[in-house]
Design a protein around this motif. Structure first.
Motif, PDB file in Angstrom:
ATOM      1  N   ASN A  35      -7.985   7.878-134.799  1.00  0.00           N
ATOM      2  CA  ASN A  35      -8.139   6.472-134.418  1.00  0.00           C
ATOM      3  C   ASN A  35      -8.089   6.278-132.904  1.00  0.00           C
ATOM      4  OD1 ASN A  35      -8.429   5.635-137.057  1.00  0.00           O
ATOM      5  ND2 ASN A  35      -6.269   5.166-137.305  1.00  0.00           N
ATOM      6  N   PHE A  36      -7.315   7.112-132.225  1.00  0.00           N
ATOM      7  CA  PHE A  36      -7.245   7.006-130.765  1.00  0.00           C
ATOM      8  C   PHE A  36      -8.623   7.257-130.161  1.00  0.00           C
ATOM      9  CE2 PHE A  36      -7.001   9.228-126.682  1.00  0.00           C
ATOM     10  CZ  PHE A  36      -6.487   8.211-125.903  1.00  0.00           C
ATOM     11  N   LEU A  37      -9.311   8.270-130.631  1.00  0.00           N
ATOM     12  CA  LEU A  37     -10.634   8.598-130.099  1.00  0.00           C
ATOM     13  C   LEU A  37     -11.640   7.483-130.370  1.00  0.00           C
ATOM     14  CD1 LEU A  37     -10.829  12.359-131.088  1.00  0.00           C
ATOM     15  CD2 LEU A  37     -10.285  11.391-128.842  1.00  0.00           C
ATOM     16  N   GLN A  38     -11.386   6.711-131.404  1.00  0.00           N
ATOM     17  CA  GLN A  38     -12.309   5.648-131.785  1.00  0.00           C
ATOM     18  C   GLN A  38     -11.929   4.276-131.221  1.00  0.00           C
ATOM     19  OE1 GLN A  38     -12.388   5.947-136.052  1.00  0.00           O
ATOM     20  NE2 GLN A  38     -13.088   8.069-135.976  1.00  0.00           N
ATOM     21  N   CYS A  39     -10.851   4.214-130.470  1.00  0.00           N
ATOM     22  CA  CYS A  39     -10.432   2.911-129.941  1.00  0.00           C
ATOM     23  C   CYS A  39     -11.421   2.428-128.886  1.00  0.00           C
ATOM     24  CB  CYS A  39      -9.005   2.966-129.393  1.00  0.00           C
ATOM     25  SG  CYS A  39      -8.787   3.771-127.799  1.00  0.00           S
ATOM     26  N   ALA A  68     -13.292  10.205-123.764  1.00  0.00           N
ATOM     27  CA  ALA A  68     -14.611  10.061-123.148  1.00  0.00           C
ATOM     28  C   ALA A  68     -15.617  11.041-123.755  1.00  0.00           C
ATOM     29  CB  ALA A  68     -14.505  10.275-121.640  1.00  0.00           C
ATOM     30  N   LYS A  69     -15.204  12.277-123.952  1.00  0.00           N
ATOM     31  CA  LYS A  69     -16.123  13.278-124.521  1.00  0.00           C
ATOM     32  C   LYS A  69     -16.489  12.920-125.958  1.00  0.00           C
ATOM     33  CE  LYS A  69     -14.797  17.026-121.460  1.00  0.00           C
ATOM     34  NZ  LYS A  69     -14.202  18.357-121.329  1.00  0.00           N
ATOM     35  N   ALA A  79     -21.656  15.543-123.627  1.00  0.00           N
ATOM     36  CA  ALA A  79     -20.209  15.560-123.353  1.00  0.00           C
ATOM     37  C   ALA A  79     -19.808  16.675-122.396  1.00  0.00           C
ATOM     38  CB  ALA A  79     -19.433  15.689-124.657  1.00  0.00           C
ATOM     39  N   THR A  80     -20.745  17.565-122.047  1.00  0.00           N
ATOM     40  CA  THR A  80     -20.429  18.623-121.087  1.00  0.00           C
ATOM     41  C   THR A  80     -20.927  18.277-119.690  1.00  0.00           C
ATOM     42  OG1 THR A  80     -22.462  19.843-121.603  1.00  0.00           O
ATOM     43  CG2 THR A  80     -20.467  20.424-122.867  1.00  0.00           C
ATOM     44  N   VAL A  85     -19.709  11.957-118.619  1.00  0.00           N
ATOM     45  CA  VAL A  85     -18.312  11.732-119.030  1.00  0.00           C
ATOM     46  C   VAL A  85     -17.674  10.716-118.088  1.00  0.00           C
ATOM     47  CG1 VAL A  85     -16.042  12.795-119.355  1.00  0.00           C
ATOM     48  CG2 VAL A  85     -18.105  14.002-120.119  1.00  0.00           C
ATOM     49  N   ARG A  86     -17.930  10.844-116.801  1.00  0.00           N
ATOM     50  CA  ARG A  86     -17.382   9.899-115.813  1.00  0.00           C
ATOM     51  C   ARG A  86     -17.910   8.492-116.081  1.00  0.00           C
ATOM     52  NH1 ARG A  86     -14.609   9.616-110.652  1.00  0.00           N
ATOM     53  NH2 ARG A  86     -14.566   7.400-110.272  1.00  0.00           N
ATOM     54  N   ALA A  87     -19.196   8.390-116.380  1.00  0.00           N
ATOM     55  CA  ALA A  87     -19.774   7.080-116.691  1.00  0.00           C
ATOM     56  C   ALA A  87     -19.119   6.488-117.938  1.00  0.00           C
ATOM     57  CB  ALA A  87     -21.284   7.200-116.880  1.00  0.00           C
ATOM     58  N   MET A  88     -18.842   7.340-118.916  1.00  0.00           N
ATOM     59  CA  MET A  88     -18.177   6.866-120.135  1.00  0.00           C
ATOM     60  C   MET A  88     -16.771   6.356-119.803  1.00  0.00           C
ATOM     61  SD  MET A  88     -18.174   6.223-123.351  1.00  0.00           S
ATOM     62  CE  MET A  88     -19.762   6.901-123.793  1.00  0.00           C
TER      63      MET A  88
END
Length: 183
Positions: A35-39, A68-69, A79-80, A85-88
């Protein structure tokens, strides 16, 4: 918690933050859930900005990188690729308190990810060593729930690393000046 932020229910958001920030063990359990990754980005900013978040900054950095990844993959981005990743991450990265990390941690663990520009890494380094007071764009305050013991251990590790480098430098100088004689 996402919904409480979305509809502006400050009391519920505050109680959720208190629950998450009660202990480092609890915070890590929350951060390790799917759930953390999906927040949402908004929720992550709310959590990361909180002064009572009881984790060392390098751990916070690693968790936001995972977020972010994951979200890059979810949105079919690479994601690499550090730029994607920075933009995310967007503004999230500015709330990781890099100034609370040691120079060694920044240069060995953060800089190689290429999430920070060279200018940002230099600005943070200059701020940490005291040669600059400008750290605009980044949160610089200490978190309140990082225990004294944790701060002390971080400082001891940093001093140990500095002393080790000094000894290695001294040995190299002695080696060069005495033609292969090590003291």
């Amino acid at each position: 918690m996402d919904k409480s932020i979305e509809i502006g229910t400050k009391d519920i958001t505050t109680e959720c933050l208190k629950f998450i920030c009660k202990s480092s063990r609890r915070t890590e359990r929350v951060f390790k859930t799917p759930n953390f990754l999906q927040c949402s980005r908004r929720l992550l900013v709310t959590i990361i900005k909180d002064d009572t978040l009881p984790l060392e900054e390098i751990k916070i950095f690693r968790y936001v990188m995972q977020w972010a990844k994951y979200n890059c993959v979810k949105q079919r981005q690479n994601a690499t690729n550090a730029a994607e990743v920075r933009a995310m991450l967007g503004e999230i990265i500015n709330h990781v308190r890099f100034t609370q990390m040691s120079m060694n941690t920044i240069w060995k663990l953060v800089v190689p990810t290429e999430i920070l520009s060279k200018e940002e890494a230099t600005k943070l380094s200059e701020y940490i060593v005291g040669s600059s007071t400008d750290c605009s764009g980044f949160d610089i305050g200490e978190r309140k729930n990082i225990g004294m013991m944790s701060r002390l251990l971080s400082r001891i590790r940093e001093v140990f690393e500095i002393r080790t480098r000094e000894r290695q430098t001294f040995r190299a100088v002695v080696w060069n000046s005495q033609s292969a004689t090590i003291v």
